[in-house]
Scaffold this active site. Structure first.
Site: not given
Length: 377
Positions: A169, A276
């Protein structure tokens, strides 16, 4: 004699052609077809197995987790890697051991380099303690050498990842402040790109058969276009745009999500993996920890927080990914589907988990209907 050879040649051509036509359906699903990933992040298994968690099928029969999720359609397993783990979990030995089990099941493997000793995400990208006093030049060398060492170790045991994720991320960059691209460091893209390039160089040098795909990961579908636009000038060598989508933190407008995914596909010549994702099957909890999702204003109105709602959400998501233009949508990875309530260490939880209502097993550890969506077409 020449006439006999002529008719024999015609016979061979016809029979070969017929054979190919008869097997045309097999060819469509053959080994050369691009796989649609139906993945799970099972990074917690190296710890959870110490607690003998008794996962069950829908009828209440105990199952071995990896065998069971493969039987339901899972074909990719993601594992995170911390450099020198603060809590002893998710280090290179854990990853190597579980990677062997993944490959033994003939499943594909996604390696998630955090380039940190603990969780890395948009709000924190702390370099490993061993790297924190390095110059930028020395840090680039450390990234290269560390990445190469990890991939070499996996290659030596015949468990090369199919996908490698460079940073977790990384909306705000990684390895702060060296590769930070946020707030006062918003003009620091050249350093972020330079660090990523060193990791890529290490992987490409070892991947002599060009089997590994490289992924960059952004946490927010709605805002990811800006990130990848900024990187265009640096011509980074990567294959996959990885995205997180958690409705509790992002837009709940399904049309907007679809639109942004389509724009990504049409703007950048990259595959897209929803690396995700998760959704609750209840708003209740099964331990003494507060959950990430616990109220109706955190869920998508179209999908109730029920077992059927969780399944319907995944079916919508799979359809959306498959409809991304130019066949750029290559799959999904369900995050922590196994992170059920248990007596873990204090770094993981006090008496369980903050995630148990988003797992694919209910509070009795029985498989939920959402697992059937893993084979949804």
């Amino acid at each position: 004699m020449k006439l006999i050879k002529y008719f024999f040649s015609i016979f061979i051509i016809i029979t070969t052609s017929c054979s190919k036509n008869e097997n045309s359906d097999d060819d469509v699903d053959g080994p050369d077809e691009e796989i649609f990933y139906r993945g799970m992040d099972l990074s917690f298994q190296s710890e959870l197995e110490n607690y003998n968690v008794d996962y069950k099928d829908a009828d209440g029969n105990s199952v071995e987790l990896l065998d069971f999720v493969k039987s339901k359609g899972t074909n990719l397993v993601r594992l995170k890697l911390w450099h020198t783990p603060q809590d002893g979990q998710n280090g290179i030995d854990d990853v190597k051991a579980y990677a062997q089990r993944i490959k033994a099941k003939d499943m594909e493997f996604l390696l998630n380099f955090h380039y940190s000793d603990f969780w890395a995400d948009p709000g924190k990208q702390t370099p490993p303690v061993a790297w924190q006093n390095l110059s930028l030049l020395d840090l680039k060398a450390a990234v290269y050498n560390y990445t190469k060492s990890v991939v070499q170790q996996l290659k030596a045991q015949n468990t090369l990842p199919n996908i490698i994720q460079i940073g977790n991320e990384t909306d705000s960059g990684f390895l702060w402040d060296y590769g930070k691209v946020w707030n006062e460091f918003n003009d620091n893209w050249v350093n972020y790109a330079g660090l990523v390039s060193e990791a890529v160089r290490a992987i490409r040098e070892l991947d002599t058969e060009n089997k590994i795909k490289i992924m960059l990961h952004h946490s927010n579908v709605e805002h990811s276009i800006y990130f990848f636009n900024e990187l265009e000038a640096y011509n980074l060598d990567f294959d996959i745009i990885g995205l997180s989508y958690y409705p509790q933190f992002q837009t709940k407008d399904l049309d907007l999500i679809t639109s942004k995914l389509n724009t990504l596909a049409e703007t950048f010549d990259k595959e897209i993996l929803m690396v995700e994702v998760a959704y609750p099957f209840t708003l209740q909890w099964n331990d003494n920890l507060s959950n990430y999702v616990g109220s109706l204003n955190q869920i998508i109105p179209e999908f109730a927080p029920t077992p059927q709602g969780q399944k319907s959400y995944m079916e919508w998501l799979i359809t959306t990914i498959k409809n991304i233009p130019n066949k750029k949508g290559i799959g999904f990875c369900y995050w922590a589907p196994d992170w059920v309530a248990f007596n873990g260490n204090e770094n993981t939880s006090t008496n369980g988990t903050s995630w148990e209502n988003q797992c694919v097993f209910d509070f009795n550890l029985k498989a939920l209907p959402v697992l059937d969506s893993f084979n949804y077409n």
